[in-house]
Scaffold this motif. Structure first.
Motif, short mmCIF file in Angstrom:
data_model
loop_
_atom_site.label_atom_id
_atom_site.label_comp_id
_atom_site.label_asym_id
_atom_site.label_seq_id
_atom_site.Cartn_x
_atom_site.Cartn_y
_atom_site.Cartn_z
N PHE A 49 131.99 19.07 7.76
CA PHE A 49 131.77 18.39 6.55
C PHE A 49 130.42 17.55 6.19
CE2 PHE A 49 131.65 13.81 4.31
CZ PHE A 49 132.02 14.36 3.45
N ILE A 50 129.34 18.88 5.33
CA ILE A 50 128.11 18.07 5.35
C ILE A 50 128.30 17.70 4.02
CG2 ILE A 50 126.17 20.24 4.77
CD1 ILE A 50 127.39 21.51 6.33
N TYR A 51 127.00 17.11 4.34
CA TYR A 51 126.96 15.82 2.57
C TYR A 51 125.20 15.53 3.01
CZ TYR A 51 125.62 11.83 5.59
OH TYR A 51 125.33 11.17 7.26
N GLN A 52 125.06 15.24 1.54
CA GLN A 52 123.82 15.15 1.18
C GLN A 52 123.81 14.13 0.26
OE1 GLN A 52 121.30 17.92 -0.43
NE2 GLN A 52 119.64 17.21 -0.04
N ARG A 53 122.54 12.94 0.03
CA ARG A 53 122.64 11.81 -0.68
C ARG A 53 121.59 12.19 -1.56
NH1 ARG A 53 123.37 7.86 4.85
NH2 ARG A 53 124.97 7.93 4.49
N PHE A 54 122.72 11.19 -2.63
CA PHE A 54 120.72 11.65 -3.67
C PHE A 54 121.17 10.18 -4.48
CE2 PHE A 54 122.60 15.76 -3.43
CZ PHE A 54 121.55 16.22 -3.63
N GLN A 55 119.85 9.77 -4.94
CA GLN A 55 120.30 8.48 -5.94
C GLN A 55 120.77 7.81 -6.61
OE1 GLN A 55 116.10 9.10 -7.90
NE2 GLN A 55 115.22 7.33 -7.12
N ARG A 56 121.99 8.66 -6.45
CA ARG A 56 123.40 7.74 -7.44
C ARG A 56 124.52 8.93 -6.95
NH1 ARG A 56 119.68 9.62 -12.03
NH2 ARG A 56 118.33 8.19 -12.26
#
Length: 128
Positions: A49-56
């Motif tokens: 499970f790979i994730y990336q966060r953004f402002q929204r």
């Protein structure tokens, strides 16, 4: 800004075809997602499970399933309307002042107006 996005929102990360850049660009880019606020990373308890966060929002890739996206505002709307709330989020949010507040026909379209002073949800999720 395009160079920044290209350098920080990859389509391949941690040896997997995460398609974050492709997803970012096809679903509205900076206007919808805002800037990336983290590098892609694997969940500490699940390397698949790979994730990336953004402002929204958050994009996540699950090995064998592909890339999905979550806009955080969509979850707030789901909580307010008590509609399509994932079971784990419903359990966490059921006791908040936001859960199930959207109530068309009630004053200010709020189920419990005292819980959200200064708020008016009239026509918030419909065309008026």
């Amino acid at each position: 800004m395009n160079a920044f996005i290209a350098a920080n929102v990859p389509d391949s990360a941690l040896g997997q075809p995460v398609n974050f850049n492709q997803t970012f660009n096809s679903l509205g880019g900076l206007t919808i997602w805002g800037a990336p606020i983290s590098a892609p990373q694997a969940d500490p308890g699940n390397a698949g499970f790979i994730y990336q966060r953004f402002q929204r929002g958050i994009m996540h890739y699950i090995v064998g399933q592909g890339t999905q996206s979550i806009l955080l505002a969509d979850y707030l709307k789901a909580i307010l309307m008590n509609k399509d709330v994932p079971p784990d989020l419903a359990a966490q949010s059921r006791e908040t002042r936001f859960f199930g507040q959207y109530s068309p026909g009630s004053p200010l379209w709020l189920a419990r107006p005292n819980d959200l002073p200064g708020t008016d949800l009239t026509y918030a999720f419909v065309n008026g």
